[in-house]
Design a protein around this motif. Structure first.
Motif, PDB file in Angstrom:
ATOM      1  N   THR A  63      15.729 -69.975   7.581  1.00 38.64           N
ATOM      2  CA  THR A  63      15.382 -68.917   8.492  1.00 38.64           C
ATOM      3  C   THR A  63      16.668 -68.191   8.647  1.00 38.64           C
ATOM      4  O   THR A  63      16.854 -66.707   8.815  1.00 38.64           O
ATOM      5  CB  THR A  63      14.856 -69.981  10.009  1.00 38.64           C
ATOM      6  OG1 THR A  63      14.101 -70.296   9.582  1.00 38.64           O
ATOM      7  CG2 THR A  63      14.644 -68.389  10.870  1.00 38.64           C
ATOM      8  N   ALA A  65      18.955 -67.572   6.531  1.00 30.39           N
ATOM      9  CA  ALA A  65      19.261 -66.641   5.307  1.00 30.39           C
ATOM     10  C   ALA A  65      18.195 -65.432   5.468  1.00 30.39           C
ATOM     11  O   ALA A  65      18.508 -64.407   5.091  1.00 30.39           O
ATOM     12  CB  ALA A  65      18.777 -67.482   4.134  1.00 30.39           C
ATOM     13  N   PHE A  66      16.933 -65.831   5.967  1.00 29.69           N
ATOM     14  CA  PHE A  66      16.151 -64.677   5.846  1.00 29.69           C
ATOM     15  C   PHE A  66      16.652 -63.992   7.250  1.00 29.69           C
ATOM     16  O   PHE A  66      16.493 -62.296   7.053  1.00 29.69           O
ATOM     17  CB  PHE A  66      14.735 -65.465   6.668  1.00 29.69           C
ATOM     18  CG  PHE A  66      13.656 -64.322   7.161  1.00 29.69           C
ATOM     19  CD1 PHE A  66      13.023 -63.414   6.387  1.00 29.69           C
ATOM     20  CD2 PHE A  66      13.491 -64.214   8.338  1.00 29.69           C
ATOM     21  CE1 PHE A  66      12.143 -62.353   6.643  1.00 29.69           C
ATOM     22  CE2 PHE A  66      12.507 -63.460   9.154  1.00 29.69           C
ATOM     23  CZ  PHE A  66      11.897 -62.527   8.064  1.00 29.69           C
ATOM     24  N   GLU A  68      19.801 -63.004   8.216  1.00 31.64           N
ATOM     25  CA  GLU A  68      20.991 -62.544   7.658  1.00 31.64           C
ATOM     26  C   GLU A  68      20.757 -61.331   6.565  1.00 31.64           C
ATOM     27  O   GLU A  68      21.165 -60.391   6.513  1.00 31.64           O
ATOM     28  CB  GLU A  68      21.853 -63.567   6.852  1.00 31.64           C
ATOM     29  CG  GLU A  68      23.283 -63.137   6.632  1.00 31.64           C
ATOM     30  CD  GLU A  68      23.954 -64.427   6.097  1.00 31.64           C
ATOM     31  OE1 GLU A  68      24.681 -64.072   5.033  1.00 31.64           O
ATOM     32  OE2 GLU A  68      23.957 -65.543   6.673  1.00 31.64           O
ATOM     33  N   LYS A  69      19.542 -61.542   5.709  1.00 29.08           N
ATOM     34  CA  LYS A  69      19.272 -60.758   4.773  1.00 29.08           C
ATOM     35  C   LYS A  69      18.353 -59.327   5.559  1.00 29.08           C
ATOM     36  O   LYS A  69      18.762 -58.316   4.899  1.00 29.08           O
ATOM     37  CB  LYS A  69      18.142 -61.330   3.779  1.00 29.08           C
ATOM     38  CG  LYS A  69      18.197 -60.832   2.279  1.00 29.08           C
ATOM     39  CD  LYS A  69      17.268 -61.666   1.335  1.00 29.08           C
ATOM     40  CE  LYS A  69      17.153 -60.911   0.126  1.00 29.08           C
ATOM     41  NZ  LYS A  69      16.305 -62.012  -0.767  1.00 29.08           N
ATOM     42  N   TYR A  70      17.623 -59.508   6.436  1.00 28.39           N
ATOM     43  CA  TYR A  70      16.906 -58.357   6.669  1.00 28.39           C
ATOM     44  C   TYR A  70      17.064 -57.743   8.196  1.00 28.39           C
ATOM     45  O   TYR A  70      16.353 -57.189   8.711  1.00 28.39           O
ATOM     46  CB  TYR A  70      15.397 -58.821   6.609  1.00 28.39           C
ATOM     47  CG  TYR A  70      15.092 -59.178   5.008  1.00 28.39           C
ATOM     48  CD1 TYR A  70      15.233 -58.209   4.194  1.00 28.39           C
ATOM     49  CD2 TYR A  70      14.492 -60.337   5.068  1.00 28.39           C
ATOM     50  CE1 TYR A  70      14.715 -58.429   2.861  1.00 28.39           C
ATOM     51  CE2 TYR A  70      14.097 -60.610   3.763  1.00 28.39           C
ATOM     52  CZ  TYR A  70      14.277 -59.832   2.615  1.00 28.39           C
ATOM     53  OH  TYR A  70      13.996 -60.089   1.308  1.00 28.39           O
ATOM     54  N   LYS A  71      18.310 -58.413   8.814  1.00 29.27           N
ATOM     55  CA  LYS A  71      18.413 -58.122  10.208  1.00 29.27           C
ATOM     56  C   LYS A  71      18.963 -56.634  10.364  1.00 29.27           C
ATOM     57  O   LYS A  71      19.575 -55.921   9.669  1.00 29.27           O
ATOM     58  CB  LYS A  71      19.797 -59.014  10.689  1.00 29.27           C
ATOM     59  CG  LYS A  71      20.042 -58.827  12.305  1.00 29.27           C
ATOM     60  CD  LYS A  71      21.257 -59.797  12.626  1.00 29.27           C
ATOM     61  CE  LYS A  71      21.820 -59.457  13.790  1.00 29.27           C
ATOM     62  NZ  LYS A  71      22.677 -60.389  14.331  1.00 29.27           N
ATOM     63  N   VAL A  81      14.839 -58.688  12.979  1.00 29.46           N
ATOM     64  CA  VAL A  81      14.583 -58.554  11.687  1.00 29.46           C
ATOM     65  C   VAL A  81      13.331 -57.730  11.254  1.00 29.46           C
ATOM     66  O   VAL A  81      12.341 -57.859  11.815  1.00 29.46           O
ATOM     67  CB  VAL A  81      14.279 -60.196  11.265  1.00 29.46           C
ATOM     68  CG1 VAL A  81      14.040 -60.068   9.797  1.00 29.46           C
ATOM     69  CG2 VAL A  81      15.649 -60.789  11.442  1.00 29.46           C
ATOM     70  N   PRO A  83      11.526 -57.122   7.877  1.00 30.12           N
ATOM     71  CA  PRO A  83      11.341 -57.871   6.298  1.00 30.12           C
ATOM     72  C   PRO A  83      10.574 -56.864   5.633  1.00 30.12           C
ATOM     73  O   PRO A  83       9.767 -56.020   6.132  1.00 30.12           O
ATOM     74  CB  PRO A  83      10.474 -59.226   6.603  1.00 30.12           C
ATOM     75  CG  PRO A  83       9.630 -59.134   8.025  1.00 30.12           C
ATOM     76  CD  PRO A  83      10.353 -58.209   8.839  1.00 30.12           C
ATOM     77  N   ALA A  87       6.719 -59.641   2.192  1.00 27.09           N
ATOM     78  CA  ALA A  87       7.923 -60.721   2.251  1.00 27.09           C
ATOM     79  C   ALA A  87       7.337 -62.056   3.041  1.00 27.09           C
ATOM     80  O   ALA A  87       6.435 -61.868   3.645  1.00 27.09           O
ATOM     81  CB  ALA A  87       9.199 -60.242   2.990  1.00 27.09           C
TER      82      ALA A  87
END
Ligand code: CUA
Length: 175
Positions: A63, A65-66, A68-71, A81, A83, A87
């Motif tokens: 969660t 990592a998710f 961090e990636k799409y914030k 977030v 996505p 995704a």
């Protein structure tokens, strides 16, 4: 006065009224029993989830990592977030928040993963009234396609401690 046995009437055949009530009760039991699986298909709510096992700290990591990636922002300290289409979406229940806030697109299918990292919470999507029990160690996998834009709230409907009533999350669906 000596103790006497009561009249033994229970072995006598049931009378008509009793038989009617027993029949009504049996029929009603069968209706309820049939409704359980039937409502799964015709009720238009609470779709089946695919349950998988995941350790709470692993779920916390994916969660994180998710997020961090799409914030794309933050609201009252909770990450927002967005996505990409199709995704895998991670939603974490933790005393007393649903993390992150999600921004989704109408008509796009997402694969949701919902779990808890501490104790049991209740995922209740409002006003759709879609409900799932969220237990640590279990990843509730759900294919979800938002069909209407708007702001939806996730309330917690399993008592999870002193902040239970404040555990409200958010999903925003845009056109
Ligand atoms: Cu979480 Cu109640």
């Amino acid at each position: 006065m000596p103790i006497t046995s009561p009249e033994t009437y229970w072995w006598k055949p049931a009378d008509k009224e009793e038989k009617i009530w027993i029949s009504v009760a049996i029929v009603w039991c069968l209706i309820l029993f049939t409704m359980m699986p039937l409502w799964h298909f015709v009720g238009g709510q609470n779709p089946s989830v695919e349950p998988m096992k995941i350790r709470p700290d692993d779920f916390d990591k994916v969660t994180g990592a998710f997020i961090e990636k799409y914030k794309i922002g933050e609201e009252s300290g909770i990450p927002v977030v967005k996505p990409p289409d199709g995704a895998d979406v991670y939603l974490k229940g933790q005393m007393w928040n649903w993390i992150p806030i999600l921004e989704l697109k109408k008509g796009v299918n997402y694969k949701f993963h919902i779990s808890s990292v501490d104790l049991m919470h209740g995922f209740s999507l409002q006003p759709m009234n879609m409900n799932f029990q969220i237990v640590p160690g279990h990843d509730n996998i759900l294919n979800l396609t938002p069909t209407a834009s708007g702001t939806y709230h996730i309330i917690c409907n399993e008592f999870c401690g002193v902040g239970h009533h404040t555990m409200v999350g958010k999903i925003v669906v845009k056109d």
